[in-house]
Structures are given as C-alpha cells and as structure tokens.
Scaffold this active site. Structure first.
Site, PDB file in Angstrom:
ATOM      1  N   VAL A 115       0.841  -1.205   0.000  1.00 27.60           N
ATOM      2  CA  VAL A 115       0.000   0.000   0.000  1.00 27.60           C
ATOM      3  C   VAL A 115       0.881   1.262   0.000  1.00 27.60           C
ATOM      4  CG1 VAL A 115      -1.788   1.278   1.246  1.00 27.60           C
ATOM      5  CG2 VAL A 115      -1.928  -1.218   1.087  1.00 27.60           C
ATOM      6  N   GLU A 121       5.960   4.825   7.179  1.00 26.88           N
ATOM      7  CA  GLU A 121       6.384   4.022   8.336  1.00 26.88           C
ATOM      8  C   GLU A 121       6.026   2.575   8.034  1.00 26.88           C
ATOM      9  OE1 GLU A 121       7.941   4.993  11.090  1.00 26.88           O
ATOM     10  OE2 GLU A 121       7.947   7.146  10.717  1.00 26.88           O
ATOM     11  N   CYS A 159       5.349  -3.755  14.435  1.00 23.46           N
ATOM     12  CA  CYS A 159       6.269  -3.504  13.319  1.00 23.46           C
ATOM     13  C   CYS A 159       7.722  -3.694  13.710  1.00 23.46           C
ATOM     14  CB  CYS A 159       6.053  -2.107  12.777  1.00 23.46           C
ATOM     15  SG  CYS A 159       6.088  -0.874  14.067  1.00 23.46           S
TER      16      CYS A 159
HETATM   17  P1  NAD Z   1      -3.356  -2.116   7.075  1.00 24.12           P
HETATM   18  O1  NAD Z   1      -3.939  -3.289   6.375  1.00 24.12           O
HETATM   19  O2  NAD Z   1      -3.999  -1.613   8.299  1.00 24.12           O
HETATM   20  O3  NAD Z   1      -3.215  -0.998   5.996  1.00 24.12           O
HETATM   21  C1  NAD Z   1      -2.722   0.255   6.281  1.00 24.12           C
HETATM   22  C2  NAD Z   1      -3.681   1.279   5.730  1.00 24.12           C
HETATM   23  O4  NAD Z   1      -3.755   1.222   4.311  1.00 24.12           O
HETATM   24  C3  NAD Z   1      -5.102   1.102   6.241  1.00 24.12           C
HETATM   25  O5  NAD Z   1      -5.585   2.334   6.695  1.00 24.12           O
HETATM   26  C4  NAD Z   1      -5.855   0.599   5.007  1.00 24.12           C
HETATM   27  O6  NAD Z   1      -7.196   1.020   4.989  1.00 24.12           O
HETATM   28  C5  NAD Z   1      -5.106   1.211   3.866  1.00 24.12           C
HETATM   29  N1  NAD Z   1      -5.239   0.425   2.640  1.00 24.12           N
HETATM   30  C6  NAD Z   1      -5.326  -0.935   2.525  1.00 24.12           C
HETATM   31  N2  NAD Z   1      -5.404  -1.293   1.206  1.00 24.12           N
HETATM   32  C7  NAD Z   1      -5.365  -0.148   0.481  1.00 24.12           C
HETATM   33  C8  NAD Z   1      -5.401   0.143  -0.926  1.00 24.12           C
HETATM   34  N3  NAD Z   1      -5.479  -0.820  -1.849  1.00 24.12           N
HETATM   35  N4  NAD Z   1      -5.337   1.437  -1.295  1.00 24.12           N
HETATM   36  C9  NAD Z   1      -5.234   2.423  -0.373  1.00 24.12           C
HETATM   37  N5  NAD Z   1      -5.194   2.191   0.960  1.00 24.12           N
HETATM   38  C10 NAD Z   1      -5.260   0.938   1.399  1.00 24.12           C
HETATM   39  O7  NAD Z   1      -1.887  -2.359   7.473  1.00 24.12           O
HETATM   40  P2  NAD Z   1      -0.992  -3.497   7.023  1.00 24.12           P
HETATM   41  O8  NAD Z   1      -0.352  -3.119   5.756  1.00 24.12           O
HETATM   42  O9  NAD Z   1      -1.602  -4.850   7.135  1.00 24.12           O
HETATM   43  O10 NAD Z   1      -0.004  -3.334   8.277  1.00 24.12           O
HETATM   44  C11 NAD Z   1       0.949  -4.223   8.523  1.00 24.12           C
HETATM   45  C12 NAD Z   1       2.256  -3.641   8.071  1.00 24.12           C
HETATM   46  O11 NAD Z   1       2.455  -2.368   8.667  1.00 24.12           O
HETATM   47  C13 NAD Z   1       3.428  -4.458   8.485  1.00 24.12           C
HETATM   48  O12 NAD Z   1       4.309  -4.528   7.408  1.00 24.12           O
HETATM   49  C14 NAD Z   1       4.037  -3.653   9.618  1.00 24.12           C
HETATM   50  O13 NAD Z   1       5.388  -3.904   9.795  1.00 24.12           O
HETATM   51  C15 NAD Z   1       3.746  -2.273   9.197  1.00 24.12           C
HETATM   52  N6  NAD Z   1       3.712  -1.388  10.338  1.00 24.12           N
HETATM   53  C16 NAD Z   1       4.661  -0.434  10.460  1.00 24.12           C
HETATM   54  C17 NAD Z   1       4.658   0.396  11.554  1.00 24.12           C
HETATM   55  C18 NAD Z   1       5.670   1.474  11.731  1.00 24.12           C
HETATM   56  O14 NAD Z   1       5.457   2.296  12.602  1.00 24.12           O
HETATM   57  N7  NAD Z   1       6.735   1.533  10.982  1.00 24.12           N
HETATM   58  C19 NAD Z   1       3.700   0.237  12.515  1.00 24.12           C
HETATM   59  C20 NAD Z   1       2.737  -0.735  12.349  1.00 24.12           C
HETATM   60  C21 NAD Z   1       2.745  -1.536  11.248  1.00 24.12           C
END
Ligand code: NAD
Length: 463
Positions: free
Chosen positions: A197, A215, A249
């Site tokens: 994403v 992030e 994360c």
């Molecule tokens: P998620 O599925 O919650 O997605 C993140 C956001 O993107 C959500 O708000 C979602 O609605 C949006 N989204 C999803 N698909 C989309 C699309 N096709 N188009 C536009 N927006 C879209 O999060 P995730 O990706 O499953 O999170 C897990 C990942 O996040 C892991 O890789 C983790 O390491 C990383 N993470 C990083 C941190 C950090 O602080 N660096 C913290 C938490 C998680």
C-alpha cells in the site's frame, strides 16, 4: 465502523484546508489547547478505548495502556512542554562575505495533512502522528484502519468531540475510501502500514508532489552471542516478540544465534513464554489474538516451515495462535522470506557475528536490528556494517519508550521519522530566513563590473 461516503471526501478535505487557510491552527495557544484536549481524551476515555482494543485485538487493559494510550499521552505531554522551545528560531552563521547580516530557520506549519493508520496499534499509530501535526499547527484528516473497526468507530466519535472539529476530521473505511482521500491534494501524507500500500500512497502523492512519510515494517533480526545471560535475553526477546501476538512492526522477526547457545536459548525462550503467559498461553488474558481469519490462515501455514520447539497450538475459532519457536528453518522457506507479523519466532544458527552481519546485509534494511552480545567489538561491527531504522543492544521494542529517539525506517522499512521533536520537523517546513540592512551596501562588492582588486579580495572572502 461505518465507512464514510467517498462522495463526501472532497468536501471533508476542503473543509480542513479552509480551517488551515483561515489561520486558526497557527497560534501556539491553539496547538497547546489541542494537545491538552487530546491528553484529556485519553484519560477520560481510557476504559472505552481499552475495551475497543480488546474487541479488535484481544489486548488486555494493561497492554492497551502501556503500548498505546500512555505512549500517545507521553508524546502529547512532551510536545506541550517543549513546544515553545522547539519553535524558537534557530540562528545560522552568515559568514564574513555577507556581513552584516543575520540568518535563521523557523518551523512553519505545512498545511492540511493526511494520516493513514494501520490496525496493529490502531490508537497509538494514528494519534502519535496527530501529536506532530497539532504541534506543527497543521489541519489533518485521519484515516484509521478498517481492520480494527471498533477502535475506528470510537475514534471517529471521540475526536470531533474533544478536538477542534473544523481542523481535525476522521474518515472511516478501507481501500476505496483511502484512494478517494489520496486523490485530494495534501501538504504531507503520513502512512503507516505495509510496503504494498505504501507504493500506492507514494504514486498518488507524486501527482501533487506531496511529501510522504512512510512508516513500514520488514523482518527485524536479533543476533544472540554465546556469552550473554541467555535467560534475560530470552525474556526480552519473548516479550518483544509476543506482545500483541507478534503483530508489532518492530517485533523481533527471527533470531540468529551462535551454535553453542541455540539449545539453551530455545529452552530459555520456552521458560520465558511460560513465565509471561502461563502454561497455556491460549487461555491467558494477557495474550492477544490475530487480527483476522486471513492473517490467522497465513500464519498457520508458516508453522510447517520448521520444527516446532515451543508452542504451535492454536484456537482457530478465537483466532489465537500460541507463542511458537521454530528451529531447523531453511532460510529460503516462506517464513524467512516475508515479514511474519505474528507469534512465530524462527531461531537460526549462525557461525558467528561476521556471518550474521552478512545474513542481515543480504536482505532489505529492517526497521529494527537487535543484538545481545557482551562484546563492544561486535556491537561496533553491527553499527559499521549494517543499516536499519534503529540499532538496539540488549533489549527489544523498549527503545520506543525513549521519546527523543526518532522512530522510522530506511530503505524498504520506510522513509522519514517521528516522535518527540522529530514529529514537529516531519509536520513542519523548516523555513530559511535571512536579513541584511540596506546600509552599508556591502553587497555592492559583487555587483559587476568586478575589478581585479575586488576579485582578489573576493577570492579570500569566498570559499
Ligand atoms: P493495514 O492493512 O492496516 O493498511 C494500512 C492502511 O492502508 C489502512 O488504513 C488501510 O485502509 C489502507 N489500505 C489498505 N489497502 C489499500 C489500498 N489498496 N489502497 C489504499 N489504501 C489501502 O496495514 P498493514 O499493511 O496490514 O499493516 C501491517 C504492516 O504495517 C506491516 O508490514 C508492519 O510492519 C507495518 N507497520 C509499520 C509500523 C511502523 O510504525 N513503521 C507500525 C505498524 C505496522
């Protein structure tokens, strides 16, 4: 959660931009009031927020407090205490050639910003960035993750009641709503989540030349030397790994351990898990659950990528997977290719620090890199020869509690950083300012035509 109608999104974005353009978010008094209101919300609504986190992720009230609510409160309190100092203009040397003159930089708000949050720490990772936006004097739209729907709905209800609703808005929904938001023009997009994403976000941002903070995550390694106290190391690794059922994360993703220490480390990990979550972690109120059926199935499939040394049990109905340690894992197997993001810890044997460093270097730059070693030489070798968002010795996860350390990734683990003053920097423009009196007109020196004598002087004055 009720998804926001995408047709309303352009008007919501225009609304917060109008609020910013009106100037209401600029005064320091407004920023301090909003930060105080955010802190008050977290205190007054602690029980509802903890209950929502329990519904979405099975987090205990204590874990919700330690890893989410108190983190945001500390960020807001620090910003409130330090804001005036952080906002002071910073003088910059002007050099002899321009004298007399003064120069300085000053943080100015960016404008209207978009904050997109993930599901794993759905309060902290939406509101800690908001602290930066409020401190900077920006207006903001927040988009919580649809995968933590109870928390999303609660934040959508609470934030407009506690904060300036003209300047701070919440949009609920998933991919469609996020893409409608990304089609608008923002002055910064702050995204937390996965790399797939992140690329959609970066592409959309390019259309408007919007700066982004990404992030992200990745596989954060742990290196364990033979000589260290393995009982303490195992406790610190187990705690960092199994908090929030591994859905963190900066959780340790895998361990590289010296051959002579592997069996003892695995035994100590088993003991640490029993200490933290009792003989049957699936029954423990202190142990969270997996966010969704899809993630549960993905993680269950990874269990076959090694020999289960600890755990391995699950409760598919309740989406619970016990803290699990895998040994005899092939580095080419899926569990060592993708970010695990769940309670499975592969422990791999490595001949020594040099090979461990080579292993880390051969993979994308992680968000965190942890070492447990008594040797300064080994710590220095990791510092010199690897790159990661953070390099932490002797603990995992807890470096996030150091408010003044910038938190962010590098390469595949992200770009940009926040926490403490770094949050203010992220949500501000550091504007360059300079001033020179009109008299005496020393600039006349560089006006053409420049004679030989002046040229000689300039060669001495200019670099
Ligand atoms: P998620 O599925 O919650 O997605 C993140 C956001 O993107 C959500 O708000 C979602 O609605 C949006 N989204 C999803 N698909 C989309 C699309 N096709 N188009 C536009 N927006 C879209 O999060 P995730 O990706 O499953 O999170 C897990 C990942 O996040 C892991 O890789 C983790 O390491 C990383 N993470 C990083 C941190 C950090 O602080 N660096 C913290 C938490 C998680």
């Amino acid at each position: 959660m009720t998804a926001t109608d995408p047709a309303r999104i352009p008007e919501i974005a225009a609304g917060v931009r109008r609020a910013f353009d009106s100037g209401r978010t600029r005064p320091i008094a407004w920023r301090l009031r909003q930060l105080a209101a955010l802190e008050a919300m977290l205190v007054e609504r602690e029980h509802e927020l903890a209950a929502a986190l329990h519904d979405d992720l099975g987090k205990s009230a204590a874990e919700a407090f330690v890893t989410e609510l108190s983190v945001v409160r500390a960020e807001a309190a620090t910003a409130r205490r330090r804001l005036r100092r952080w906002l002071r203009p910073r003088p910059v040397r002007t050099g002899l050639a321009l004298a007399p003159a003064r120069a300085w930089t000053r943080y100015e708000p960016l404008g209207a910003v978009l904050i997109i949050g993930p599901w794993n720490y759905p309060v902290q990772l939406l509101l800690a960035p908001l602290v930066g936006a409020l401190a900077a004097g920006d207006a903001a739209v927040l988009k919580p993750s649809e995968l933590a729907p109870v928390t999303s709905a609660l934040l959508a209800e609470l934030l407009p009641n506690h904060l300036d609703r003209e300047a701070i808005a919440v949009v609920e929904g998933g991919a469609a709503e996020t893409q409608a938001l990304l089609a608008q023009r923002w002055d910064r997009i702050f995204y937390t989540g996965g790399g797939r994403v992140a690329r959609i976000v970066a592409r959309a941002a390019a259309e408007h030349l919007t700066p982004t903070t990404l992030e992200l995550g990745g596989k954060s390694p742990v290196y364990v030397d033979e000589g260290v106290d393995l009982a303490v190391a195992a406790r610190r690794i187990a705690w960092g790994k199994f908090t929030n059922a591994g859905q963190t994360c900066v959780a340790p993703d895998y361990v590289l351990v010296a051959p002579g220490a592997r069996d003892r480390l695995v035994r100590e990990l088993g003991a640490a898990i029993a200490e933290l979550y009792g003989p049957d972690p699936l029954e423990s109120p202190d142990y969270g659950r997996i966010v969704s059926r899809d993630h549960f199935d993905r993680l269950s499939a990874l269990l076959g990528d090694g020999r289960i040394a600890v755990g391995g049990t699950s409760d598919p109905e309740g989406l619970r997977l016990a803290p699990t340690v895998l040994v005899d894992v092939d580095p080419a197997s899926p569990v060592m290719q993708e970010e695990i993001f769940g309670p499975i810890l592969p422990v791999l044997v490595t001949p020594g620090p040099r090979e461990a460093i080579a292993f880390v270097r051969a993979r994308p730059k992680p968000l965190a890199l942890y070492t447990f070693t008594g040797s300064r030489r080994v710590r220095r070798a990791f510092a010199r020869s690897t790159s990661s968002g953070a390099l932490v010795h002797g603990m995992t996860l807890a470096h996030l509690a150091i408010g003044e350390l910038p938190f962010g990734g590098v390469g595949e683990s992200g770009m940009g950083a926040y926490h403490g003053e770094a949050s203010l920097r992220t949500f501000s423009h550091e504007r360059a300012e300079a001033a020179k009196p009109l008299r005496p007109d020393t600039l006349a020196l560089v006006y053409p035509p420049i004679g030989r004598a002046v040229m000689r002087l300039l060669r001495r004055l200019l670099p």
